[in-house]
Enzyme design. Structure first.
Site, PDB file in Angstrom:
ATOM      1  NE  ARG A 113      -4.174   0.150   1.760  1.00  0.00           N
ATOM      2  CZ  ARG A 113      -5.212   0.538   1.005  1.00  0.00           C
ATOM      3  NH1 ARG A 113      -5.299   1.790   0.583  1.00  0.00           N
ATOM      4  NH2 ARG A 113      -6.162  -0.321   0.673  1.00  0.00           N
ATOM      5  NE  ARG A 138      -8.580   6.911  11.241  1.00  0.00           N
ATOM      6  CZ  ARG A 138      -9.335   7.590  12.102  1.00  0.00           C
ATOM      7  NH1 ARG A 138      -8.885   7.890  13.287  1.00  0.00           N
ATOM      8  NH2 ARG A 138     -10.550   7.956  11.766  1.00  0.00           N
ATOM      9  CG  PHE A 186      -2.735  -1.343   5.782  1.00  0.00           C
ATOM     10  CD1 PHE A 186      -2.891  -2.080   6.946  1.00  0.00           C
ATOM     11  CD2 PHE A 186      -2.377  -2.031   4.621  1.00  0.00           C
ATOM     12  CE1 PHE A 186      -2.705  -3.455   6.960  1.00  0.00           C
ATOM     13  CE2 PHE A 186      -2.190  -3.415   4.629  1.00  0.00           C
ATOM     14  CZ  PHE A 186      -2.354  -4.122   5.801  1.00  0.00           C
ATOM     15  CB  ALA A 204      -8.869  -1.901   3.704  1.00  0.00           C
ATOM     16  CD  GLU A 207      -7.292   2.443   6.421  1.00  0.00           C
ATOM     17  OE1 GLU A 207      -7.962   2.011   5.469  1.00  0.00           O
ATOM     18  OE2 GLU A 207      -6.215   1.955   6.768  1.00  0.00           O
TER      19      GLU A 207
HETATM   20  N1  MTE Z   1     -12.533   5.359  14.291  1.00  0.00           N
HETATM   21  C1  MTE Z   1     -12.618   5.075  15.606  1.00  0.00           C
HETATM   22  N2  MTE Z   1     -13.395   5.847  16.385  1.00  0.00           N
HETATM   23  N3  MTE Z   1     -11.926   4.038  16.158  1.00  0.00           N
HETATM   24  C2  MTE Z   1     -11.099   3.235  15.388  1.00  0.00           C
HETATM   25  O1  MTE Z   1     -10.485   2.297  15.903  1.00  0.00           O
HETATM   26  N4  MTE Z   1     -10.191   2.778  13.143  1.00  0.00           N
HETATM   27  C3  MTE Z   1      -9.865   3.341  11.826  1.00  0.00           C
HETATM   28  C4  MTE Z   1     -11.086   4.017  11.216  1.00  0.00           C
HETATM   29  N5  MTE Z   1     -11.725   4.898  12.158  1.00  0.00           N
HETATM   30  C5  MTE Z   1     -10.993   3.523  13.994  1.00  0.00           C
HETATM   31  C6  MTE Z   1     -11.759   4.606  13.485  1.00  0.00           C
HETATM   32  C7  MTE Z   1      -9.358   2.360  10.882  1.00  0.00           C
HETATM   33  S1  MTE Z   1      -7.724   1.935  10.953  1.00  0.00           S
HETATM   34  C8  MTE Z   1     -10.134   1.811   9.911  1.00  0.00           C
HETATM   35  S2  MTE Z   1      -9.502   0.765   8.761  1.00  0.00           S
HETATM   36  C9  MTE Z   1     -11.577   2.104   9.838  1.00  0.00           C
HETATM   37  O2  MTE Z   1     -12.007   2.998  10.865  1.00  0.00           O
HETATM   38  C10 MTE Z   1     -12.347   0.794   9.962  1.00  0.00           C
HETATM   39  O3  MTE Z   1     -13.696   0.964   9.989  1.00  0.00           O
HETATM   40  P1  MTE Z   1     -14.595   1.189   8.684  1.00  0.00           P
HETATM   41  O4  MTE Z   1     -14.041   0.370   7.591  1.00  0.00           O
HETATM   42  O5  MTE Z   1     -15.940   0.746   9.112  1.00  0.00           O
HETATM   43  O6  MTE Z   1     -14.530   2.654   8.394  1.00  0.00           O
HETATM   44  N1  HPA Z   2      -5.737  -2.554   4.719  1.00  0.00           N
HETATM   45  C1  HPA Z   2      -5.885  -3.219   5.865  1.00  0.00           C
HETATM   46  N2  HPA Z   2      -5.654  -4.501   5.977  1.00  0.00           N
HETATM   47  C2  HPA Z   2      -5.242  -5.185   4.901  1.00  0.00           C
HETATM   48  C3  HPA Z   2      -5.080  -4.540   3.688  1.00  0.00           C
HETATM   49  C4  HPA Z   2      -5.338  -3.166   3.591  1.00  0.00           C
HETATM   50  O1  HPA Z   2      -5.205  -2.542   2.531  1.00  0.00           O
HETATM   51  N3  HPA Z   2      -4.668  -5.451   2.800  1.00  0.00           N
HETATM   52  C5  HPA Z   2      -4.581  -6.606   3.471  1.00  0.00           C
HETATM   53  N4  HPA Z   2      -4.924  -6.456   4.740  1.00  0.00           N
HETATM   54 MO1  MOS Z   3      -7.343  -0.045   9.424  1.00  0.00          MO
HETATM   55  S1  MOS Z   3      -5.294   0.206   9.547  1.00  0.00           S
HETATM   56  O1  MOS Z   3      -7.173  -0.841   7.878  1.00  0.00           O
HETATM   57  O2  MOS Z   3      -7.543  -1.296  10.538  1.00  0.00           O
END
Ligand code: MTE
Ligand code: HPA
Ligand code: MOS
Length: 774
Positions: A323, A355, A357, A524, A726
């Protein structure tokens, strides 16, 4: 409710800025997290004994000394786990408890089981006294590991065109070295697992995890069971941020193994310091770029080497690096590129998802380079950025071969430049600095483009179950996990919208591997995209069944039936949703359904690093203005303006919350959060909030203006929305480059400040010093 530019839908629950489904529980302290689940009588508590050295051969553990301590029931070591001692996500190099070798200071070596948590922790704290290790030389920095060619996965290469030739012909060359620190997740709720033996070898684990199906898999593997004998449940996490995508595994496995051995429930809840000492975090990166550009600052070619600190094992480092390489371009058209990514194996915690990645780490380097180009040419960095942006019809193919068909960066930035009054403030900042010898202001605008989809194609799938009970209430279960991001709220909104009912009718239950099988991590940023579509499909099946039933019983054409606002219009008749459901139940209509979704059109070749890994892109930009004290290195963000693209928002309140949260979290990463390993012992010294500084409320920009960009996803996403979790983490690049701008004003912008991230007061002072003395 925050203001929003997104248009609320006139009818239905999607598009409304509704509160988080658990907000009333969060704010009153009544939302149960894993540690709040009432403990069953007989529950044992586990604590982990950690390696006191960074690398060595394990000679023995004096478990008798530990067993003699008050409350201690048992001690489990790697020797007890022979044959199954692995919980690695992709590569099988992650021992649950260290066996022959220890790989980092902090690695779990044994687990103490005791009648209470305090006794378990007191015993585990004696690790240094009871573990005998023959130390081996340790590789503590990614630079050393890279020099020794020690990697956790093979190096990766992404190429387009002929960078070497284009560089040789370029009118201007630039070499930059970009140092970017890692980041601790600092989820408020640490890792925790509570395992309860079930009948006939079954095991139930309540686990704070973003990836219940993976936990089911590793626990089954550890216990020698089939998946159907293991059940993982997670109602909510107190934050995950990527830290619970893979790394909840070790704790789930220890708790489950101990629970099986003793046939008693076992809880393992980490203390904050242990959580930080044991688990990995965001990869720090060092990127060296060799770049060619023209007189205007347009990039002609880039050659780069990205070195990441992977830690002792692979974990998710390979997809993180992939990524990073896919986001090296950020928002810019790079005709010739030659990128090399190295995941350096160090004797430190195994780094993992966080967050963004790898995306933020990849994109940061090119922003640093552009900032440098602008200074060399004496141009406003914004203009150099604009001149390098991806186009819409031409210059719109990424280095990995994906055609960008949804680029809105130009109109988005144009709007932000006006709303943030960028040009006038640029003048104002220069005027201020001319009359202020000590305090210096800086201003920067940075854009972002972030690819949405797992960059591993098969992970882009999801399932859901929707039940309509005979009283007309609705229950939803899906494969995603709730970590505060509002996934359950958005999924419930989509179900309510599809069924034409109010949100109060819909309840979402805990994620449970016994309900929806083979789920992907909630990661992701795809939680809503995937699970929202799956739940919508399930709800649509129910609507289709009810429509068929009503058309037959009322003798009307199906087209005359409409579900909206808790009412059902059947020809000229209006029925309540309850009436329809009750009649359908008596008519023996199946009132529950599953739904499934797989993202279309994705392909990716891991070897050539070419393909179409992303369903679409999310975009955004931010303008930040900072004030730097050049005597102390202290910094404040005076104002931040954000314009961010979430497509057509399902919930503008939640989306704005995600954008604000990501901005502050990314700002912390780039300005105050510094990780420091002791250079000889390899001990992570910043393992508590006393030494590791996350932003506080007072660090928020004094003037913080977040707006959602008016847009719709051109791809057929759920409600035409875009993922939001993210991408906005990249917005506070603008804070870092505003700081660099302020520092550079010390030399009237003639010298490039060698500013490393995080831009702590020490880093700022050292960059000022370098600028003054060069
Ligand atoms: N928001 C809150 N409040 N707490 C979290 O742990 N994780 C982040 C983001 N926002 C997070 C957050 C990350 S790393 C990701 S990948 C996405 O939320 C995952 O949730 P979603 O795919 O439903 O947006
Ligand atoms: N984001 C988070 N987790 C993952 C991804 C990504 O793009 N690809 C494989 N695992
Ligand atoms: Mo978020 S780093 O893809 O959990």
């Amino acid at each position: 409710m925050p203001a929003s530019t997104a248009t609320p839908s006139p009818q239905g629950e999607a598009g409304r800025p509704l509160p988080h489904e658990s907000a009333h529980l969060h704010v009153s302290g009544r939302a149960p997290y894993t540690d709040d689940i009432p403990e069953v009588i007989g529950t044992l508590h586990a604590a982990l004994g950690l390696s006191p050295v960074a690398h060595g051969r394990l000679l023995g553990i004096d478990t008798d000394a530990l067993r003699a301590l008050p409350g201690v029931v048992d001690v489990i070591t790697g020797a007890d786990l022979v044959g199954v001692n692995d919980c690695g996500a992709l590569v099988h190099d992650d021992p649950i408890l260290a066996a022959e070798l220890v790989h980092y200071l902090g690695q779990p070596v044994f687990a103490v089981l005791a009648t209470d948590r305090d006794s378990a922790r007191r015993a585990a704290a004696r690790a240094a006294q009871v573990i005998r290790i023959d130390p081996l030389p340790a590789l503590l920095t990614p630079q050393e590991a890279h020099a020794a060619a020690r990697y956790v996965v093979p190096p990766m290469h992404m190429q387009r065109g002929d960078a070497a030739q284009a560089l040789a012909q370029a009118p201007h060359r630039l070499h930059v070295r970009v140092q970017l620190g890692g980041q601790e997740h600092f989820y408020l709720e640490g890792h925790v697992s509570y395992a309860l033996p079930r009948e006939d070898q079954g095991m139930l684990v309540y686990c704070s995890t973003q990836h219940p199906s993976e936990m089911q898999h590793v626990v089954a593997h550890t216990l020698g069971l089939h998946a159907h004998q293991v059940q993982i449940e997670c109602r909510r996490m107190g934050g995950g941020f990527g830290g619970k995508e893979s790394q909840s595994a070790l704790f789930a496995c220890v708790a489950a193994f101990a629970a099986r051995k003793h046939q008693r429930p076992v809880k393992l809840r980490l203390d904050r310091d242990d959580d930080i000492m044991i688990t990995g975090r965001r990869h720090c990166f060092e990127t060296k770029i060799d770049l060619g550009h023209d007189d205007q600052g347009r990039i002609l070619a880039a050659q780069a080497e990205l070195v990441a600190r992977a830690g002792f094992s692979a974990d998710l480092s390979a997809p993180v690096m992939a990524r990073a390489l896919c986001h090296f371009d950020n928002a810019y058209w790079l005709p010739h590129v030659d990128l090399h990514g190295y995941c350096a194996r160090t004797n430190t915690q195994s780094n993992t998802a966080f967050r963004g990645f790898g995306g933020p780490q990849g994109a940061f380097a090119i922003e640093y380079a552009i900032d440098t180009i602008a200074r060399r040419l004496g141009r406003d960095a914004l203009d150099v950025r604009l001149d390098n942006l991806y186009g819409t019809d031409a210059h719109n193919v990424t280095p990995y071969g994906q055609v960008i068909h949804d680029n809105v960066l130009r109109p988005l930035i144009d709007e932000l430049v006006v709303s943030a009054d960028y040009r006038a403030r640029r003048q104002a900042v220069a005027a201020f600095n001319a009359g202020s010898p000590v305090l210096k202001k800086g201003l920067a605008l940075t854009p972002l483009k972030f690819g949405i989809s797992f960059n591993v194609v098969h992970l882009n799938q999801a399932g859901a179950l929707v039940h309509i009970y005979s009283d007309g209430s609705v229950l939803v279960n899906h494969g995603g996990t709730e970590m505060g991001q509002g996934l359950n709220t958005k999924v419930a909104q989509m179900v309510a919208q599809t069924l034409g009912v109010g949100l109060q009718r819909v309840r979402v239950t805990a994620t449970d591997t016994h309900k929806v099988a083979n789920t992907s991590a909630t990661a992701a940023s795809t939680g809503t995209d995937l699970n929202g579509k799956a739940a919508q499909a399930a709800a649509q099946t129910l609507i289709d069944r009810l429509t068929t039933f009503l058309a037959a019983t009322h003798q009307v054409p199906p087209e005359s039936i409409r579900f909206a606002q808790d009412q059902v219009q059947v020809g000229t008749q209006h029925l309540s949703f309850e009436q329809v459901v009750s009649a359908a139940y008596l008519g023996r209509v199946q009132l529950w359904s599953d739904g499934f979704y797989a993202t279309p059109d994705l392909h990716w070749n891991r070897e050539t690093m070419q393909g179409h890994p992303f369903y679409y892109y999310a975009y955004g930009a931010a303008v930040s203005e900072v004030l730097v004290d050049t005597l102390t290195g202290e910094m404040r963000v005076l104002r931040a303006d954000v314009l961010h693209d979430v497509g057509r928002s399902i919930n503008p309140a939640i989306d704005i919350g995600q954008v604000e949260g990501a901005f502050i979290q990314g700002m912390g990463w780039l300005t105050s959060e510094e990780l420091w390993w002791h250079p000889s012992s390899g001990k992570l010294m910043t393992h508590a909030p006393s030494t590791y500084k996350i932003p506080t409320a007072s660090d928020c920009p004094a003037d913080f203006r977040v707006k959602l960009f008016e847009n719709q996803n051109v791809s057929d996403s759920v409600y035409r929305s875009k993922a939001v979790g993210e991408p906005p983490l990249l917005l506070p690049f603008s804070v870092f480059f505003a700081i660099r701008d302020a520092i550079s004003s010390v030399s009237a912008h003639r010298v490039d400040p060698p500013l490393r991230a995080p831009a702590t007061p020490e880093a700022i002072l050292s960059a000022i010093q370098a600028v003054k003395t060069s």
